[in-house]
Motif scaffolding. Sequence first.
Motif, PDB file in Angstrom:
ATOM      1  N   VAL A  82      26.559  19.233   0.570  1.00  0.00           N
ATOM      2  CA  VAL A  82      25.158  19.592   0.379  1.00  0.00           C
ATOM      3  C   VAL A  82      24.313  18.525   1.063  1.00  0.00           C
ATOM      4  N   GLN A  83      23.350  18.962   1.881  1.00  0.00           N
ATOM      5  CA  GLN A  83      22.387  18.044   2.493  1.00  0.00           C
ATOM      6  C   GLN A  83      21.189  17.895   1.565  1.00  0.00           C
ATOM      7  N   LEU A  84      20.770  16.663   1.315  1.00  0.00           N
ATOM      8  CA  LEU A  84      19.732  16.384   0.332  1.00  0.00           C
ATOM      9  C   LEU A  84      18.578  15.642   0.972  1.00  0.00           C
ATOM     10  N   GLN A  85      17.367  16.046   0.560  1.00  0.00           N
ATOM     11  CA  GLN A  85      16.145  15.332   0.938  1.00  0.00           C
ATOM     12  C   GLN A  85      15.494  14.834  -0.336  1.00  0.00           C
ATOM     13  N   PHE A  86      15.235  13.531  -0.422  1.00  0.00           N
ATOM     14  CA  PHE A  86      14.666  12.921  -1.617  1.00  0.00           C
ATOM     15  C   PHE A  86      13.169  12.737  -1.449  1.00  0.00           C
ATOM     16  N   ASP A  87      12.434  12.956  -2.530  1.00  0.00           N
ATOM     17  CA  ASP A  87      10.996  12.704  -2.521  1.00  0.00           C
ATOM     18  C   ASP A  87      10.746  11.219  -2.268  1.00  0.00           C
ATOM     19  N   GLY A  88       9.842  10.939  -1.322  1.00  0.00           N
ATOM     20  CA  GLY A  88       9.542   9.555  -0.979  1.00  0.00           C
ATOM     21  C   GLY A  88      10.332   9.055   0.202  1.00  0.00           C
ATOM     22  N   TRP A  89      11.317   9.816   0.684  1.00  0.00           N
ATOM     23  CA  TRP A  89      12.089   9.467   1.872  1.00  0.00           C
ATOM     24  C   TRP A  89      11.862  10.563   2.913  1.00  0.00           C
ATOM     25  N   PRO A  90      10.919  10.356   3.825  1.00  0.00           N
ATOM     26  CA  PRO A  90      10.596  11.426   4.786  1.00  0.00           C
ATOM     27  C   PRO A  90      11.824  11.841   5.578  1.00  0.00           C
ATOM     28  N   ALA A  91      11.889  13.114   5.852  1.00  0.00           N
ATOM     29  CA  ALA A  91      13.034  13.654   6.592  1.00  0.00           C
ATOM     30  C   ALA A  91      12.565  14.820   7.436  1.00  0.00           C
ATOM     31  N   LEU A  92      13.225  14.984   8.584  1.00  0.00           N
ATOM     32  CA  LEU A  92      13.005  16.125   9.459  1.00  0.00           C
ATOM     33  C   LEU A  92      14.179  17.093   9.222  1.00  0.00           C
ATOM     34  N   VAL A  93      13.873  18.229   8.590  1.00  0.00           N
ATOM     35  CA  VAL A  93      14.920  19.117   8.105  1.00  0.00           C
ATOM     36  C   VAL A  93      14.866  20.426   8.866  1.00  0.00           C
ATOM     37  N   PHE A  94      16.004  20.838   9.424  1.00  0.00           N
ATOM     38  CA  PHE A  94      16.204  22.166   9.972  1.00  0.00           C
ATOM     39  C   PHE A  94      17.329  22.819   9.151  1.00  0.00           C
ATOM     40  N   ASN A  95      16.950  23.830   8.391  1.00  0.00           N
ATOM     41  CA  ASN A  95      17.904  24.391   7.443  1.00  0.00           C
ATOM     42  C   ASN A  95      19.185  24.861   8.131  1.00  0.00           C
TER      43      ASN A  95
ATOM     44  N   GLY B  97      17.714  20.398  -1.900  1.00  0.00           N
ATOM     45  CA  GLY B  97      19.103  20.475  -1.501  1.00  0.00           C
ATOM     46  C   GLY B  97      19.399  21.700  -0.655  1.00  0.00           C
ATOM     47  N   ILE B  98      20.321  21.508   0.316  1.00  0.00           N
ATOM     48  CA  ILE B  98      20.733  22.597   1.195  1.00  0.00           C
ATOM     49  C   ILE B  98      22.258  22.612   1.220  1.00  0.00           C
ATOM     50  N   ALA B  99      22.846  23.633   0.617  1.00  0.00           N
ATOM     51  CA  ALA B  99      24.297  23.792   0.631  1.00  0.00           C
ATOM     52  C   ALA B  99      24.690  24.557   1.885  1.00  0.00           C
ATOM     53  N   LEU B 100      25.509  23.958   2.749  1.00  0.00           N
ATOM     54  CA  LEU B 100      25.886  24.538   4.034  1.00  0.00           C
ATOM     55  C   LEU B 100      27.057  25.491   3.855  1.00  0.00           C
ATOM     56  N   LEU B 101      26.920  26.690   4.540  1.00  0.00           N
ATOM     57  CA  LEU B 101      27.958  27.718   4.426  1.00  0.00           C
ATOM     58  C   LEU B 101      28.543  28.020   5.805  1.00  0.00           C
ATOM     59  N   LYS B 102      28.511  29.252   6.243  1.00  0.00           N
ATOM     60  CA  LYS B 102      29.183  29.703   7.458  1.00  0.00           C
ATOM     61  C   LYS B 102      28.225  29.665   8.654  1.00  0.00           C
ATOM     62  N   ASN B 103      28.771  29.449   9.860  1.00  0.00           N
ATOM     63  CA  ASN B 103      27.988  29.487  11.092  1.00  0.00           C
ATOM     64  C   ASN B 103      27.941  30.921  11.610  1.00  0.00           C
ATOM     65  N   VAL B 104      26.705  31.446  11.807  1.00  0.00           N
ATOM     66  CA  VAL B 104      26.504  32.822  12.294  1.00  0.00           C
ATOM     67  C   VAL B 104      25.396  32.779  13.351  1.00  0.00           C
ATOM     68  N   PRO B 105      25.264  33.827  14.202  1.00  0.00           N
ATOM     69  CA  PRO B 105      24.134  33.887  15.140  1.00  0.00           C
ATOM     70  C   PRO B 105      22.807  34.018  14.408  1.00  0.00           C
ATOM     71  N   VAL B 106      21.758  33.603  15.111  1.00  0.00           N
ATOM     72  CA  VAL B 106      20.434  33.674  14.506  1.00  0.00           C
ATOM     73  C   VAL B 106      20.049  35.116  14.221  1.00  0.00           C
ATOM     74  N   TRP B 107      20.389  36.054  15.152  1.00  0.00           N
ATOM     75  CA  TRP B 107      20.015  37.444  14.939  1.00  0.00           C
ATOM     76  C   TRP B 107      20.686  38.021  13.694  1.00  0.00           C
ATOM     77  N   TYR B 108      21.923  37.576  13.429  1.00  0.00           N
ATOM     78  CA  TYR B 108      22.618  38.071  12.238  1.00  0.00           C
ATOM     79  C   TYR B 108      21.941  37.547  10.965  1.00  0.00           C
ATOM     80  N   GLU B 109      21.494  36.298  11.007  1.00  0.00           N
ATOM     81  CA  GLU B 109      20.827  35.729   9.839  1.00  0.00           C
ATOM     82  C   GLU B 109      19.504  36.435   9.575  1.00  0.00           C
ATOM     83  N   LEU B 110      18.762  36.760  10.671  1.00  0.00           N
ATOM     84  CA  LEU B 110      17.507  37.505  10.482  1.00  0.00           C
ATOM     85  C   LEU B 110      17.792  38.890   9.919  1.00  0.00           C
TER      86      LEU B 110
END
Length: 451
Positions: free
Chosen positions: A348-361, A413-426
């Motif tokens: 799981v990728q985590l971003q904490f309040d007070g610790w700036p982060a650049l997040v791409f889901n 928190g972002i729990a990472l799953l399977k890699n799919v094309p962007v069109w499939y995710e849309l």
Amino acid sequence: MLNISNNPIDRDEILKDQSAYQDVMEKSASRRLVYLLLGLLILSIVILFLPWTQNIRARGKLTTLRPENREQNIHSMISGRVEKWYVSEGQLVNRGDTIVFISEMKSEYLDPQLIERSANQTDAKKASISTYTEKAAALLDQINALHRNQKLKLEQAENYYYQSRLKVESDSIDYQTAVINYDIALKQFDRQQKLYDQGLKSLTELEKRKQTLQETLYKKTSIENKWLSSKNEYINAKLNLNIVRNEFGEKIAKAKSDRLSALSSALEAESDYNKLSIQQSNYSKRSGFYYITAPQDGYVTKAIITGIGETVKEGESIFSFIPTNFDLAVEMYVRPIDLPLIQEGRKVQLQFDGWPALVFNGWPGMSFGTYTGRIFAYDKAASPNGKFRVLVAPDPDTAPWPKLLRLGSGTYGIALLKNVPVWYELWRNLNGFPPDFYVEEANPTKDKKGK
């Protein structure tokens, strides 16, 4: 233009002085616009075929893995009155340090010598147990002595009884002999009387036979009297035997009853002693509850009962406490539709309040300022908010979490799953389908080498 008027309007003539219009109407500008739109279209198509990492996003907060390391309220074990605070809010305390003193409030515990007097009562009751036990032992000795005396007395009475019976039998034989002698003497006297009447015997001989008859009668009567006396002695011996048995039986029964009463009193005293011992122990334990101490190393975060002289009820919270040593974890909630995709050990990728982060889901490789964790556990039942709680622990194989993190801070928190094309995710999001789930298979080449 609505073209309501019949008079024609020359648009080019009117807008010929406008530079923007002239730039747009130029063929080269129109061509650049078309190229731009075409490039955007191609870029969009390319983006649609880029890989996208499916994920489960959830808000959460920082907590601890172990329940005893979380913030806790310290309660009062007894009802009392706050007399003194030994610490201030936010102060660091060690295990066993005194935090607050509470005085007694109930009337049955106000005696300053309550423990000493309770100990005296306990000792007195313990002494009474010894007294009753010794009395029971003495009565047991008395019972044994009575049994020995009973045995001797019974032997004596039985011997007397047997002697009386033998004497009765002997006197009975003597009496039968006397009766026979008397009958013989009577017959001889009758024969002598007939002979005397016939003149064959003298009067002297008749008187001698008469005297012999009187002597045998006297002897028979005397022996009969002696025989009757022997019978009375035999009856008395038999009665004495029963008296000895009943007398000693009554004494033994009374001694046994007294012994059982002593044992019962000893057991009752022991029961009272146990009660008093428990009561004394409770008094001693209660006196230890007057001083509330720190259960472990930590910080006193907030005083709930603040003023001196305030009363506190039994089991009521006095202050909150946070331990110093704890293992951080993230507590986040996921939707029921995402629960089947949650597995222990998943990253799981985590971003904490007070610790700036650049997040791409969908592109974790392009995210910066996030930290990695692994799912440690999850609840098997839904929480009151309708979602399932998931605990995420730090990943030991990645960079450690910041040391300045505090319990209760917000996380994303972002729990990472399977890699799919962007069109499939849309397409999946438009149709409301759940993310794809997969389990990583072992490398067959590695397995063959291992074999």
